[in-house]
Scaffold this motif. Structure first.
Motif, mmCIF file in Angstrom:
data_model
loop_
_atom_site.group_PDB
_atom_site.id
_atom_site.type_symbol
_atom_site.label_atom_id
_atom_site.label_comp_id
_atom_site.label_asym_id
_atom_site.label_seq_id
_atom_site.Cartn_x
_atom_site.Cartn_y
_atom_site.Cartn_z
ATOM 1 N N GLN A 3 0.834 -1.187 0.000
ATOM 2 C CA GLN A 3 0.000 0.000 0.000
ATOM 3 C C GLN A 3 0.879 1.252 0.000
ATOM 4 N N PRO A 6 0.448 7.359 3.205
ATOM 5 C CA PRO A 6 -0.481 8.500 3.207
ATOM 6 C C PRO A 6 0.251 9.818 3.031
ATOM 7 N N GLU A 11 -4.596 14.244 1.871
ATOM 8 C CA GLU A 11 -5.645 13.631 2.686
ATOM 9 C C GLU A 11 -6.635 14.665 3.196
ATOM 10 N N PRO A 110 -14.376 -2.566 2.986
ATOM 11 C CA PRO A 110 -13.264 -3.422 2.547
ATOM 12 C C PRO A 110 -13.621 -4.891 2.368
ATOM 13 N N SER A 184 -5.155 7.044 -3.365
ATOM 14 C CA SER A 184 -4.407 5.941 -2.770
ATOM 15 C C SER A 184 -3.338 6.410 -1.797
ATOM 16 N N THR A 186 -4.280 8.507 0.737
ATOM 17 C CA THR A 186 -5.103 9.095 1.786
ATOM 18 C C THR A 186 -5.687 8.025 2.700
ATOM 19 N N PHE A 187 -6.430 8.495 3.694
ATOM 20 C CA PHE A 187 -7.133 7.608 4.625
ATOM 21 C C PHE A 187 -8.084 6.661 3.908
ATOM 22 N N ASN A 189 -7.546 4.824 1.513
ATOM 23 C CA ASN A 189 -6.884 3.572 1.170
ATOM 24 C C ASN A 189 -6.875 2.573 2.319
ATOM 25 N N GLU A 190 -7.325 2.981 3.488
ATOM 26 C CA GLU A 190 -7.467 2.030 4.585
ATOM 27 C C GLU A 190 -8.458 0.937 4.224
ATOM 28 N N TRP A 191 -9.480 1.281 3.430
ATOM 29 C CA TRP A 191 -10.447 0.257 3.021
ATOM 30 C C TRP A 191 -10.347 -0.104 1.539
ATOM 31 N N ARG A 193 -7.333 -0.226 -0.200
ATOM 32 C CA ARG A 193 -6.121 -1.047 -0.269
ATOM 33 C C ARG A 193 -5.548 -1.107 -1.689
#
Length: 290
Positions: A3, A6, A11, A110, A184, A186-187, A189-191, A193
């Protein structure tokens, strides 16, 4: 999968809820749900039509008349929130004017990947082109729209190279996301991925463009990053010979701009209706009595 790290500056621009007062955000979300429920009470609707056997995802279809154009609206929510249930807020005024409406569900991140979400919404597009005529829809008059993440998915649907040779009449994204490379970082991308290859593969700005007219909309009061996403996508399409227009909706922010579709006198709804009915005959509606 590796990944991407950030980026705080990027963000901050995508934390759109922080650009509004909490009561404004809550009021807007409640309005989406209220108007969608009103549409279900007043309009004929075919609910829970399964369009993808693999995922079990379904859509709701509000018919208008035989041979009607259709607006397929894809909900936003950064690919992890909301559903078709609160996305039918425009159905009543559109059906009254002879335009059918479909809203769909897709599995949310996710729990599934963005590749799988794109596959699912493409399955919905294919189902409507093949099965829509059973519900009075003209297969060659399907317009695809969506807000925010839904605008991204609408663009991905319209950019599909359909084996049948079918195509949509047009694409009308609202406040869409067309280049996922900054996302991708930013936050989000936590879900989602996303790695760099997935971000490129799933960006409408980086794949072959749709073979249909594109009309792009955003709100005047949105964060600049969303405006740039739309303007950059329009430039990309224009450079490749696609017919494209851009419209900024005065006085609207990221959360309430799409709500204008519920008011046929609003600038956004008038634009949609003018485009979709430009070559269509006067309609008769399937709206129930109150």
């Amino acid at each position: 999968m590796t990944q991407l790290p950030p980026d705080p500056a990027t963000e901050a621009q995508y934390r759109i809820s922080e650009s509004l007062r909490p009561e404004e955000l809550q009021s807007g979300l409640e309005r989406y749900a209220q108007l969608s429920e009103e549409a279900r009470r007043h309009c004929l609707v075919y609910e829970d039509l399964v369009f993808d056997a693999r995922s079990g995802c379904s859509l709701d279809l509000f018919p208008a008349r035989e041979g009607a154009p259709l607006l397929l609206f894809i909900h936003g929510g950064y690919w992890r929130m909301f559903s078709r249930r609160e996305s039918a807020f425009m159905a009543r005024p559109f059906v009254e004017r002879g335009i059918a409406v479909a809203t769909l569900d897709y599995q949310l991140a996710p729990a599934v990947t963005l590749d799988e979400i794109v596959r699912q919404v493409r399955a919905a597009g294919d189902w409507l082109m093949r099965g829509g005529p059973r519900y009075g829809v003209a297969a060659d008059a399907i317009w695809v729209s969506g807000s925010s993440a839904g605008g991204h998915l609408a663009a991905m649907v319209c950019a599909t190279d359909w084996p049948s040779g079918g195509r949509f009449r047009g694409l009308m994204p609202i406040s869409g996301l067309f280049d996922l490379r900054p996302i991708s970082h930013t936050f989000i991308n936590e879900w989602l991925r996303l790695d760099d290859r997935a971000a490129e593969r799933l960006s409408p700005l980086l794949i072959p463009p749709p073979e249909c007219p594109v009309h792009i909309f955003w709100g005047e009061l949105e964060p600049d990053v969303f405006k740039r996403q739309s303007i950059n996508y329009a430039d990309y399409l224009r450079d490749r010979g696609v017919s494209v227009s851009m419209t900024e909706i005065a006085g609207r922010n990221h959360f309430d701009v799409a709500l204008e579709l519920s008011d046929p006198a609003s600038s956004l709804a008038r634009r949609f209706l003018d485009i979709m009915l430009a070559d269509d005959a006067p309609p008769t509606s399937s709206v129930r009595g109150s």
